[in-house]
Design an enzyme around this catalytic site. Structure first.
Site, PDB file in Angstrom:
ATOM      1  N   SER A  10       0.842  -1.209   0.000  1.00 61.14           N
ATOM      2  CA  SER A  10       0.000   0.000   0.000  1.00 61.14           C
ATOM      3  C   SER A  10       0.870   1.249   0.000  1.00 61.14           C
ATOM      4  CB  SER A  10      -0.916   0.006   1.229  1.00 61.14           C
ATOM      5  OG  SER A  10      -1.412   1.316   1.431  1.00 61.14           O
ATOM      6  N   HIS A  35      -1.050  -1.508  -3.952  1.00 59.90           N
ATOM      7  CA  HIS A  35      -2.377  -1.250  -3.363  1.00 59.90           C
ATOM      8  C   HIS A  35      -2.562   0.269  -3.226  1.00 59.90           C
ATOM      9  CE1 HIS A  35      -5.758  -2.550  -0.660  1.00 59.90           C
ATOM     10  NE2 HIS A  35      -5.456  -1.471   0.043  1.00 59.90           N
ATOM     11  N   ASP A  37      -5.020   3.184  -1.832  1.00 57.73           N
ATOM     12  CA  ASP A  37      -6.110   3.424  -0.886  1.00 57.73           C
ATOM     13  C   ASP A  37      -6.807   4.748  -1.191  1.00 57.73           C
ATOM     14  OD1 ASP A  37      -6.129   1.195   0.997  1.00 57.73           O
ATOM     15  OD2 ASP A  37      -4.086   1.823   1.468  1.00 57.73           O
ATOM     16  N   MET A  39      -9.708   7.341  -0.423  1.00 57.16           N
ATOM     17  CA  MET A  39     -10.595   7.718   0.695  1.00 57.16           C
ATOM     18  C   MET A  39     -11.220   9.077   0.410  1.00 57.16           C
ATOM     19  SD  MET A  39      -8.246   6.622   3.919  1.00 57.16           S
ATOM     20  CE  MET A  39      -7.189   5.173   3.851  1.00 57.16           C
ATOM     21  N   HIS A  68      -8.355   0.108  -3.749  1.00 58.54           N
ATOM     22  CA  HIS A  68      -9.304  -0.090  -2.647  1.00 58.54           C
ATOM     23  C   HIS A  68     -10.113   1.192  -2.479  1.00 58.54           C
ATOM     24  CE1 HIS A  68      -9.569  -0.915   2.019  1.00 58.54           C
ATOM     25  NE2 HIS A  68     -10.758  -0.894   1.450  1.00 58.54           N
ATOM     26  N   MET A  70     -12.499   3.314  -0.644  1.00 60.29           N
ATOM     27  CA  MET A  70     -13.196   3.599   0.623  1.00 60.29           C
ATOM     28  C   MET A  70     -13.989   4.888   0.423  1.00 60.29           C
ATOM     29  SD  MET A  70      -9.990   2.533   3.012  1.00 60.29           S
ATOM     30  CE  MET A  70      -8.902   2.639   1.605  1.00 60.29           C
ATOM     31  N   MET A 139     -11.096  -6.434   6.213  1.00 55.64           N
ATOM     32  CA  MET A 139     -10.349  -5.386   6.922  1.00 55.64           C
ATOM     33  C   MET A 139      -9.969  -5.888   8.318  1.00 55.64           C
ATOM     34  SD  MET A 139     -10.028  -2.959   4.779  1.00 55.64           S
ATOM     35  CE  MET A 139      -9.035  -1.963   5.898  1.00 55.64           C
ATOM     36  N   ASP A 177      -6.151  -6.706   5.102  1.00 53.07           N
ATOM     37  CA  ASP A 177      -5.632  -5.334   5.029  1.00 53.07           C
ATOM     38  C   ASP A 177      -5.761  -4.657   6.391  1.00 53.07           C
ATOM     39  OD1 ASP A 177      -4.940  -2.753   4.276  1.00 53.07           O
ATOM     40  OD2 ASP A 177      -6.641  -2.461   2.914  1.00 53.07           O
TER      41      ASP A 177
END
Ligand code: DX5
Ligand code: ZN
Length: 221
Positions: A10, A35, A37, A39, A68, A70, A139, A177
């Protein structure tokens, strides 16, 4: 994506002033996926990156980009992330009233489709995704930040999902994760996880990211 186990690094803990070098370092150290992330400050308290960074990563590396999401209402952005070069898009069941439909849409855009659940979300809520998903993500922290402590109760959740995936003969990756390091990775592997995300254990390793990758790799090769 042919290994039995994969390590997904990540970039949330990478030094963004040297993102290209950081990715090149982990790539040559043997990481399998990058990865990313994403958000939005709504679904999770933090705000991070969007399609622009995915597009940048796509130019830096040939490794699969494990994105990913979110974010609330992820279907609004799936196309933009697919166009930016995401290899896989993973959406939270908590944000998708029609998880199967969203996974189908992701696949129709040529991406691998993943479904993820938060620590407090009942395991049953991800089961409808099993037959459509290329990846199920569990998660092991509350999403939002890297560097949080691993939640030990997630080990039993991984075992439970492993059994359920095996029962329907799913070949989906079972990814974990949050707080994954040399202590917790073996426990998640034993519980049946096959893909391991790590930010802190790679990019904040005191000996540098290459040493971080090698230490985790040694546990899955
Ligand atoms: C957390 C993110 C994770 C995070 C992991 O919300 O989804 O991918 O970067 O960070 P570590 O490995 O430090 O727990
Ligand atoms: Zn993540």
């Amino acid at each position: 994506m042919t290994n039995k186990y994969v390590l997904s690094s990540s970039i949330l803990s990478a030094d963004f002033s040297r993102l290209g070098e950081e990715i090149a370092t982990v790539e040559s150290a043997g990481v399998d996926w990058i990865h990313v992330d994403v958000m939005d400050g709504h679904f999770v308290p933090n705000i991070t990156m969007g399609p622009f960074i995915v597009e940048t990563c796509r130019r830096i590396t040939k490794l699969p980009l494990d994105v990913h999401l979110m974010i609330e209402a992820p279907e609004r952005y799936i196309e933009a992330f697919a166009k930016a070069g995401a290899t896989g898009l993973t959406v939270h069941v908590e944000t998708c009233p029609d998880i199967v439909g969203t996974l189908k849409k992701i696949k129709s855009l040529g991406c691998k489709a993943g479904a993820v659940l938060n620590p407090e979300t009942p395991v049953g809520s991800i089961q409808p995704a099993f037959m459509e998903a290329d990846l199920i993500l569990v998660m092991s922290v509350h999403p939002g930040y890297s560097g949080q402590s691993f939640m030990p109760e997630s080990i039993a959740r991984v075992s439970e999902i492993r059994k359920k995936l095996d029962a329907v003969r799913s070949s989906a990756w079972l990814e974990v994760d949050g707080g994954i390091d040399v202590q917790t990775l073996p426990k998640m592997k034993e519980a049946g996880a096959t893909a391991f995300v790590a930010a802190t254990a790679v990019f904040k390793n005191p000996q540098g990211p290459a040493a971080g990758v090698k230490a985790l790799r040694a546990l899955i090769d």
